[in-house]
Design a protein around this motif. Structure first.
Motif, PDB file in Angstrom:
ATOM      1  N   ALA A   1      36.880  22.509  44.579  1.00  0.00           N
ATOM      2  CA  ALA A   1      36.501  23.901  44.830  1.00  0.00           C
ATOM      3  C   ALA A   1      37.734  24.766  45.078  1.00  0.00           C
ATOM      4  N   THR A   2      38.726  24.218  45.761  1.00  0.00           N
ATOM      5  CA  THR A   2      39.960  24.962  46.040  1.00  0.00           C
ATOM      6  C   THR A   2      40.748  25.215  44.762  1.00  0.00           C
ATOM      7  N   ILE A   3      40.778  24.236  43.870  1.00  0.00           N
ATOM      8  CA  ILE A   3      41.463  24.412  42.588  1.00  0.00           C
ATOM      9  C   ILE A   3      40.818  25.550  41.797  1.00  0.00           C
ATOM     10  N   VAL A   4      39.485  25.605  41.823  1.00  0.00           N
ATOM     11  CA  VAL A   4      38.778  26.704  41.145  1.00  0.00           C
ATOM     12  C   VAL A   4      39.176  28.036  41.766  1.00  0.00           C
ATOM     13  N   GLN A   5      39.219  28.085  43.102  1.00  0.00           N
ATOM     14  CA  GLN A   5      39.606  29.327  43.778  1.00  0.00           C
ATOM     15  C   GLN A   5      41.023  29.753  43.385  1.00  0.00           C
ATOM     16  N   LEU A   6      41.959  28.812  43.400  1.00  0.00           N
ATOM     17  CA  LEU A   6      43.349  29.120  43.065  1.00  0.00           C
ATOM     18  C   LEU A   6      43.486  29.632  41.633  1.00  0.00           C
ATOM     19  N   SER A   7      42.806  28.978  40.696  1.00  0.00           N
ATOM     20  CA  SER A   7      42.909  29.379  39.294  1.00  0.00           C
ATOM     21  C   SER A   7      42.308  30.758  39.064  1.00  0.00           C
ATOM     22  N   GLN A   8      41.194  31.042  39.736  1.00  0.00           N
ATOM     23  CA  GLN A   8      40.582  32.363  39.602  1.00  0.00           C
ATOM     24  C   GLN A   8      41.459  33.439  40.229  1.00  0.00           C
ATOM     25  N   ASN A   9      42.133  33.108  41.328  1.00  0.00           N
ATOM     26  CA  ASN A   9      43.020  34.084  41.963  1.00  0.00           C
ATOM     27  C   ASN A   9      44.145  34.504  41.038  1.00  0.00           C
ATOM     28  N   VAL A  10      44.705  33.536  40.317  1.00  0.00           N
ATOM     29  CA  VAL A  10      45.789  33.844  39.389  1.00  0.00           C
ATOM     30  C   VAL A  10      45.316  34.820  38.319  1.00  0.00           C
ATOM     31  N   ALA A  11      44.177  34.522  37.710  1.00  0.00           N
ATOM     32  CA  ALA A  11      43.641  35.393  36.666  1.00  0.00           C
ATOM     33  C   ALA A  11      43.248  36.751  37.229  1.00  0.00           C
ATOM     34  N   CYS A  12      42.631  36.741  38.416  1.00  0.00           N
ATOM     35  CA  CYS A  12      42.142  37.977  39.027  1.00  0.00           C
ATOM     36  C   CYS A  12      43.289  38.933  39.329  1.00  0.00           C
ATOM     37  N   ASN A  13      44.353  38.419  39.938  1.00  0.00           N
ATOM     38  CA  ASN A  13      45.488  39.277  40.287  1.00  0.00           C
ATOM     39  C   ASN A  13      46.181  39.856  39.060  1.00  0.00           C
ATOM     40  N   ARG A  14      46.051  39.181  37.938  1.00  0.00           N
ATOM     41  CA  ARG A  14      46.696  39.647  36.703  1.00  0.00           C
ATOM     42  C   ARG A  14      45.820  40.638  35.940  1.00  0.00           C
ATOM     43  N   LEU A  15      44.514  40.468  35.982  1.00  0.00           N
ATOM     44  CA  LEU A  15      43.642  41.190  35.056  1.00  0.00           C
ATOM     45  C   LEU A  15      42.757  42.270  35.670  1.00  0.00           C
ATOM     46  N   HIS A  16      42.501  42.204  36.975  1.00  0.00           N
ATOM     47  CA  HIS A  16      41.492  43.086  37.541  1.00  0.00           C
ATOM     48  C   HIS A  16      42.075  44.167  38.451  1.00  0.00           C
ATOM     49  N   SER A  17      41.335  45.251  38.581  1.00  0.00           N
ATOM     50  CA  SER A  17      41.792  46.398  39.364  1.00  0.00           C
ATOM     51  C   SER A  17      41.788  46.085  40.854  1.00  0.00           C
ATOM     52  N   SER A  18      42.489  46.906  41.626  1.00  0.00           N
ATOM     53  CA  SER A  18      42.539  46.679  43.075  1.00  0.00           C
ATOM     54  C   SER A  18      41.158  46.832  43.698  1.00  0.00           C
ATOM     55  N   GLU A  19      40.319  47.734  43.162  1.00  0.00           N
ATOM     56  CA  GLU A  19      38.961  47.896  43.703  1.00  0.00           C
ATOM     57  C   GLU A  19      38.113  46.653  43.442  1.00  0.00           C
ATOM     58  N   GLU A  20      38.226  46.079  42.237  1.00  0.00           N
ATOM     59  CA  GLU A  20      37.475  44.867  41.910  1.00  0.00           C
ATOM     60  C   GLU A  20      37.922  43.708  42.803  1.00  0.00           C
ATOM     61  N   ARG A  21      39.239  43.582  42.984  1.00  0.00           N
ATOM     62  CA  ARG A  21      39.775  42.496  43.799  1.00  0.00           C
ATOM     63  C   ARG A  21      39.405  42.677  45.266  1.00  0.00           C
ATOM     64  N   ALA A  22      39.471  43.914  45.745  1.00  0.00           N
ATOM     65  CA  ALA A  22      39.109  44.178  47.146  1.00  0.00           C
ATOM     66  C   ALA A  22      37.652  43.827  47.400  1.00  0.00           C
ATOM     67  N   ALA A  23      36.778  44.212  46.483  1.00  0.00           N
ATOM     68  CA  ALA A  23      35.358  43.894  46.629  1.00  0.00           C
ATOM     69  C   ALA A  23      35.160  42.382  46.681  1.00  0.00           C
ATOM     70  N   ARG A  24      35.853  41.653  45.819  1.00  0.00           N
ATOM     71  CA  ARG A  24      35.737  40.193  45.805  1.00  0.00           C
ATOM     72  C   ARG A  24      36.204  39.584  47.119  1.00  0.00           C
ATOM     73  N   TRP A  25      37.371  39.984  47.600  1.00  0.00           N
ATOM     74  CA  TRP A  25      37.921  39.410  48.823  1.00  0.00           C
ATOM     75  C   TRP A  25      37.051  39.737  50.028  1.00  0.00           C
ATOM     76  N   LEU A  26      36.517  40.958  50.076  1.00  0.00           N
ATOM     77  CA  LEU A  26      35.663  41.328  51.210  1.00  0.00           C
ATOM     78  C   LEU A  26      34.377  40.500  51.218  1.00  0.00           C
ATOM     79  N   LEU A  27      33.815  40.278  50.043  1.00  0.00           N
ATOM     80  CA  LEU A  27      32.603  39.451  49.952  1.00  0.00           C
ATOM     81  C   LEU A  27      32.895  38.003  50.351  1.00  0.00           C
ATOM     82  N   MET A  28      34.040  37.497  49.921  1.00  0.00           N
ATOM     83  CA  MET A  28      34.412  36.125  50.277  1.00  0.00           C
ATOM     84  C   MET A  28      34.621  35.975  51.781  1.00  0.00           C
ATOM     85  N   THR A  29      35.244  36.988  52.393  1.00  0.00           N
ATOM     86  CA  THR A  29      35.454  36.939  53.842  1.00  0.00           C
ATOM     87  C   THR A  29      34.124  36.997  54.576  1.00  0.00           C
TER      88      THR A  29
END
Length: 244
Positions: A133-161
């Motif tokens: 599960a952690t490997i999946v999280q790490l791989s998605q983080n790499v793609a997310c930080n490269r491809l998605h907007s700060s609003e999309e990433r913020a929404a994801r991180w807030l939901l995860m928290t």
């Protein structure tokens, strides 16, 4: 904070899956701790002395690059354990882990964990699943930080928290938000302002309330759903183990 270890373990996916006999063997080696924001779990490049199983707290795995803002590479909450390098046979990590959201955690020395895992019980199997599960999280983080907007990433991180603390309300410093998004603090204010103006969150001096989770999930990138599903599988396996 939970009253005792027996109550606290029920909030952590890994520990709650343990059969009673395995839990009783592990329990004498554990301590229940009330952790504060920015408490250090372990430092980069130094021997890991303790592993922790978050209960109501959330840990942040940070990558420090000289001269740059530290970037969060993984979030660790009640679904897992901070200190996977110990499980994998490594004594130190290139990343440091600090407490991102204060709360309870269960702590165990690295030496005791290594010894305990020689028994090859349910915890050993659960940690293998958590690594996946952690490997999946790490791989998605790499793609997310490269491809998605700060609003999309913020929404994801807030939901995860929110998922990890089990509440729509929590305290998150501007510094940690910047590390989570991999941006400077000025960008955090702008990003949080956009989400707040849209009526998705309330944000004041680090206190965050998710006011419209459904719409926040719509704003979040697909990475949230992928990582959430992976950890839900881990939670489901834990629940299945408890019923056996």
């Amino acid at each position: 904070m939970p009253a005792d270890l027996d109550v606290a373990r029920q909030h952590n996916f890994l520990l709650s899956a343990l059969p009673e006999d395995e839990w009783q063997r592990m329990k004498p080696h554990l301590s229940l701790v009330d952790a504060a924001v920015k408490d250090l779990v372990y430092e980069a490049g130094l021997p890991i002395e303790h592993v922790v199983f978050p209960v109501t707290s959330v840990g942040s795995m940070l990558n420090d690059i000289e001269g740059e803002t530290a970037v969060e590479v993984a979030t660790i909450g009640r679904e897992g354990m901070a200190g996977l390098p110990v499980f994998l046979g490594v004594s130190e990590s290139p990343n440091r882990v600090v407490i991102q959201v204060g709360g309870a955690l269960i702590r165990m020395t690295a030496v005791d964990l290594r010894t305990f895992l020689l028994g090859d019980g349910v915890l050993h199997a659960q940690l293998h699943r958590y690594v996946q599960a952690t490997i999946v999280q790490l791989s998605q983080n790499v793609a997310c930080n490269r491809l998605h907007s700060s609003e999309e990433r913020a929404a994801r991180w807030l939901l995860m928290t929110a998922d990890r603390v089990g509440s729509s309300e929590f305290f998150l410093t501007q510094e940690f938000l910047a590390q989570m998004l991999g941006v400077r603090r000025g960008t955090v204010s702008l990003t949080a302002g956009v989400l707040q103006t849209a009526g998705l969150i309330s944000y004041s001096r680090g206190h965050i309330t998710i006011t419209d989770r459904g719409r926040l999930e719509e704003v979040a990138c697909d990475c949230y759903g992928i990582v959430h599903a992976e950890f839900e599988q881990l939670r489901s396996r834990s629940a299945e183990k408890r019923r056996q």
